[in-house]
Design an enzyme around this catalytic site. Structure first.
Site, PDB file in Angstrom:
ATOM      1  N   GLU A 100       4.268  13.540  -3.601  1.00 36.48           N
ATOM      2  CA  GLU A 100       3.517  13.461  -2.359  1.00 36.48           C
ATOM      3  C   GLU A 100       4.222  14.301  -1.293  1.00 36.48           C
ATOM      4  O   GLU A 100       5.372  14.044  -0.965  1.00 36.48           O
ATOM      5  CB  GLU A 100       3.465  12.005  -1.922  1.00 36.48           C
ATOM      6  CG  GLU A 100       2.550  11.781  -0.765  1.00 36.48           C
ATOM      7  CD  GLU A 100       2.437  10.303  -0.461  1.00 36.48           C
ATOM      8  OE1 GLU A 100       3.468   9.612  -0.459  1.00 36.48           O
ATOM      9  OE2 GLU A 100       1.310   9.858  -0.208  1.00 36.48           O
ATOM     10  N   GLU A 130       0.892  -1.169   0.000  1.00 33.75           N
ATOM     11  CA  GLU A 130       0.000   0.000   0.000  1.00 33.75           C
ATOM     12  C   GLU A 130       0.920   1.206   0.000  1.00 33.75           C
ATOM     13  O   GLU A 130       1.634   1.437   0.978  1.00 33.75           O
ATOM     14  CB  GLU A 130      -0.878   0.033   1.248  1.00 33.75           C
ATOM     15  CG  GLU A 130      -1.782  -1.163   1.415  1.00 33.75           C
ATOM     16  CD  GLU A 130      -2.927  -1.191   0.430  1.00 33.75           C
ATOM     17  OE1 GLU A 130      -3.103  -0.224  -0.346  1.00 33.75           O
ATOM     18  OE2 GLU A 130      -3.647  -2.197   0.421  1.00 33.75           O
TER      19      GLU A 130
HETATM   20  P1  NAP Z   1       8.762   4.466   4.469  1.00 40.21           P
HETATM   21  O1  NAP Z   1      10.004   5.234   4.603  1.00 40.21           O
HETATM   22  O2  NAP Z   1       8.495   3.768   3.196  1.00 40.21           O
HETATM   23  O3  NAP Z   1       8.768   3.451   5.697  1.00 40.21           O
HETATM   24  C1  NAP Z   1       7.793   2.474   5.859  1.00 40.21           C
HETATM   25  C2  NAP Z   1       8.387   1.310   6.616  1.00 40.21           C
HETATM   26  O4  NAP Z   1       9.418   0.704   5.848  1.00 40.21           O
HETATM   27  C3  NAP Z   1       9.034   1.711   7.941  1.00 40.21           C
HETATM   28  O5  NAP Z   1       8.774   0.718   8.895  1.00 40.21           O
HETATM   29  C4  NAP Z   1      10.491   1.779   7.577  1.00 40.21           C
HETATM   30  O6  NAP Z   1      11.391   1.628   8.642  1.00 40.21           O
HETATM   31  C5  NAP Z   1      10.608   0.628   6.615  1.00 40.21           C
HETATM   32  N1  NAP Z   1      11.783   0.742   5.758  1.00 40.21           N
HETATM   33  C6  NAP Z   1      12.477   1.866   5.434  1.00 40.21           C
HETATM   34  N2  NAP Z   1      13.531   1.566   4.652  1.00 40.21           N
HETATM   35  C7  NAP Z   1      13.515   0.226   4.480  1.00 40.21           C
HETATM   36  C8  NAP Z   1      14.343  -0.687   3.782  1.00 40.21           C
HETATM   37  N3  NAP Z   1      15.414  -0.287   3.106  1.00 40.21           N
HETATM   38  N4  NAP Z   1      14.020  -1.999   3.817  1.00 40.21           N
HETATM   39  C9  NAP Z   1      12.951  -2.433   4.510  1.00 40.21           C
HETATM   40  N5  NAP Z   1      12.152  -1.622   5.208  1.00 40.21           N
HETATM   41  C10 NAP Z   1      12.403  -0.302   5.184  1.00 40.21           C
HETATM   42  O7  NAP Z   1       7.462   5.340   4.699  1.00 40.21           O
HETATM   43  P2  NAP Z   1       7.084   6.244   5.969  1.00 40.21           P
HETATM   44  O8  NAP Z   1       8.042   7.352   5.990  1.00 40.21           O
HETATM   45  O9  NAP Z   1       6.948   5.426   7.169  1.00 40.21           O
HETATM   46  O10 NAP Z   1       5.598   6.706   5.604  1.00 40.21           O
HETATM   47  C11 NAP Z   1       5.340   7.700   4.692  1.00 40.21           C
HETATM   48  C12 NAP Z   1       4.992   7.124   3.327  1.00 40.21           C
HETATM   49  O11 NAP Z   1       4.100   6.020   3.435  1.00 40.21           O
HETATM   50  C13 NAP Z   1       4.293   8.112   2.473  1.00 40.21           C
HETATM   51  O12 NAP Z   1       4.878   8.131   1.197  1.00 40.21           O
HETATM   52  C14 NAP Z   1       2.849   7.615   2.389  1.00 40.21           C
HETATM   53  O13 NAP Z   1       2.170   7.899   1.239  1.00 40.21           O
HETATM   54  C15 NAP Z   1       2.982   6.167   2.534  1.00 40.21           C
HETATM   55  N6  NAP Z   1       1.780   5.597   3.160  1.00 40.21           N
HETATM   56  C16 NAP Z   1       0.921   4.870   2.390  1.00 40.21           C
HETATM   57  C17 NAP Z   1      -0.229   4.333   2.939  1.00 40.21           C
HETATM   58  C18 NAP Z   1      -1.190   3.510   2.136  1.00 40.21           C
HETATM   59  O14 NAP Z   1      -2.069   2.905   2.695  1.00 40.21           O
HETATM   60  N7  NAP Z   1      -1.092   3.443   0.842  1.00 40.21           N
HETATM   61  C19 NAP Z   1      -0.489   4.524   4.291  1.00 40.21           C
HETATM   62  C20 NAP Z   1       0.390   5.245   5.048  1.00 40.21           C
HETATM   63  C21 NAP Z   1       1.533   5.776   4.465  1.00 40.21           C
HETATM   64  P3  NAP Z   1      11.934   2.969   9.369  1.00 40.21           P
HETATM   65  O15 NAP Z   1      10.820   3.397  10.229  1.00 40.21           O
HETATM   66  O16 NAP Z   1      13.129   2.564  10.113  1.00 40.21           O
HETATM   67  O17 NAP Z   1      12.249   3.947   8.278  1.00 40.21           O
END
Ligand code: NAP
Ligand code: MG
Length: 499
Positions: free
Chosen positions: A401, A267
């Protein structure tokens, strides 16, 4: 009942001593390395607690425990009614501790207490009950065959599920994943976002208290590049369900390809349009919904309506109403019950949002409302609700975004142009359409390429409807609704030749 005030919530928050260790195989444990990392309160910039910094070793222990539990049948083969009873008890315990869950969420994430109490926590409880209630109401199938064959189509749990989560709706998105996964009989290993681990840890305690067997529900706190990647690459994880950015979502597809071809469900983000056609009559109602669409959760919402695509005939009047409406969205201390916009999750993210505001200005768009950091003396990361007028759909603020309270207004001549502009994006998560014309409502709703189209409101619908994205907003399945179970089940054909 007495209305709770800022001082009530502040006093209650001060009493909370959050658990900060990981939860593996039914026990709270520190990281094997002994390392910890700070989680901060975005409203003050101060450290809340040190959380266990798990890495690949801890993930391995958790996955092994999850596998053992799964293969033992202690949960996967438990009679559906019994599994349902435990999950319903889990929901009751969340209800019992709902004030603490809401406060923890606010302290860790910076969202307003009024939202945590009225949306995040109760909707998560409802989600758990909804999936628990489904357990003993889903039937398998028998396919039509000749009389000497019985052909059963059965669905079985996939096994060990990894859930890698974002920080914007920590309890809620965790629930979207683990409720259907547990309902199906799977074991789960959750990696919360590094900024917001505390409520996932608290949920682990409640799961255990409710009777979820050891090894079935694990929470491994830590960083994405270590713990998250280890889940993605683990040879014994059968499915990863991820919510977060497109960039990291792509990594999970690569991890799967380079390991055991595990199932991957993503997602991802959005740049969702809110289309307003010039026949709408109740401008205030429309403005309220548009403001909610972009300001709820500080705009840190994957389905935020961040592009307002408005027909020329109504634009000036709508923006006038909208500007006034934005002023009613008070930015403030998240523990103050009248606050509607809390703090951005962390300083780096606030700066990212502010840099988009700079980019909007430099690109030639005009700020109508907001545009600055605010409440700086709190030490927290607050940004004013912001409206950009004069945006073209090719500007960065219309394409990327922002994940903050920043609305980009794009003027169009008619419904056809509105649809063209709405669909001119790599994303396709959500959308809203405002019109009093029933015929146009149907036609435009069909023409928009997005997983959700809400008409005359900003909404993702209730628990009964699926949620997920078209195009680069999603991959592999849907959260919510009965379709969410598909992510965590696999289909088996049993073909029996009779004598
Ligand atoms: P993110 O940076 O993609 O992180 C999401 C998760 O992935 C976190 O637990 C993160 O850990 C982990 N992660 C980061 N780098 C990784 C890697 N190299 N390998 C494996 N896992 C890794 O996103 P975010 O900053 O938490 O959230 C913001 C984004 O999420 C926005 O772009 C938003 O649109 C999207 N979002 C989408 C939805 C949906 O339902 N479509 C819902 C909510 C958010 P860390 O915490 O350590 O970085
Ligand atoms: Mg935090």
């Amino acid at each position: 009942m007495k209305e709770l005030t800022l001082s009530d919530f502040t006093a209650a928050a001060a009493k909370i001593k959050p658990e900060t260790r990981a939860f593996i195989d039914g026990e709270f444990v520190p990281a094997r390395s002994g390392k910890t990392f700070a989680t901060i309160n975005p409203a003050t910039g101060k450290e809340l607690a040190q959380v266990a910094e798990c890495d690949a070793d801890d993930v391995d222990v958790a996955v092994c425990a999850a596998r053992r539990a799964f293969e033992s049948g202690v949960w996967s083969a438990m009679p559906p009614k019994a599994r349902k009873k435990i999950l319903l008890r889990f929901a009751d315990l969340m209800e019992r501790d709902s004030e603490e869950l809401a406060l923890l969420e606010v302290l860790d994430n910076g969202k307003p207490i009024s939202d945590a109490r009225s949306v995040d926590v109760p909707d998560s409880i409802e989600t758990l009950r909804w999936h628990a209630e489904a357990i003993d109401k889903i039937y398998d199938q028998i396919s039509p065959t000749s009389a000497d064959v019985v052909s059963m189509i059965v669905r079985e749990p996939i096994g060990v599920v990894g859930a890698v989560l974002p920080w914007n709706f920590p309890i809620f998105v965790a629930m979207w994943k683990f409720a259907p996964a547990l309902a199906g009989g799977n074991s789960i290993v959750i990696k919360p976002a590094e900024q917001t681990s505390l409520t996932a840890i608290k949920l682990a305690a409640l799961a255990a208290e409710a009777g979820v067997p050891n090894g079935v529900f694990n929470v491994v706190t830590g960083f994405g590049e270590t713990a998250g990647q280890a889940i993605g690459r683990h040879m014994d994880v059968d499915c990863v369900s991820f919510t977060g950015s497109g960039e990291v979502g792509r990594y999970f597809l690569r991890y799967a390809a380079e390991s055991n071809i595990k199932r991957v469900v993503l997602e991802l983000g959005g740049k969702s349009p809110a289309i307003v056609l010039d026949d709408v009559s109740d401008l205030q109602a429309v403005a309220n919904q548009i403001a909610t669409g972009i300001l709820f959760c500080q705009g840190e919402n994957c389905s935020a309506g961040s592009r307002l695509i408005v027909q020329s005939g109504i634009k000036d009047r709508l923006l006038d109403t909208l500007a006034k409406t934005f002023k009613t969205w008070t930015v403030g201390n998240p523990l103050e019950p009248t606050t509607r916009v809390g703090a951005m999750i962390e300083e780096a993210h606030m700066n990212r949002v502010l840099s988009y505001i700079d980019a909007g200005r430099e690109g030639g768009a005009r700020i109508l409302v907001g545009g600055r950091r605010t409440l700086t003396d709190t030490g927290g990361f607050f940004v004013e609700p912001t409206i950009f007028d004069g945006v073209r759909n090719d500007m960065r603020i219309a394409r990327e975004e922002i994940f903050g309270p920043v609305l980009s207004v794009i003027e169009v001549a008619d419904a056809d142009e509105a649809v063209r502009v709405a669909n001119d994006t790599n994303y396709g998560l959500a959308s809203s359409l405002y019109t009093d014309n029933l015929h146009l409502a149907h036609k435009v709703a069909r023409a928009i390429k997005a997983g959700t189209v809400s008409v005359n409101c900003f909404s993702e619908g209730d628990m009964g409807v699926p949620f997920g994205g078209y195009k680069q907003s999603g991959f592999g399945g849907r959260d919510k609704g009965i379709a969410a179970h598909d992510q965590y089940l696999q289909t088996k054909a049993i073909w029996m030749q009779l004598r």
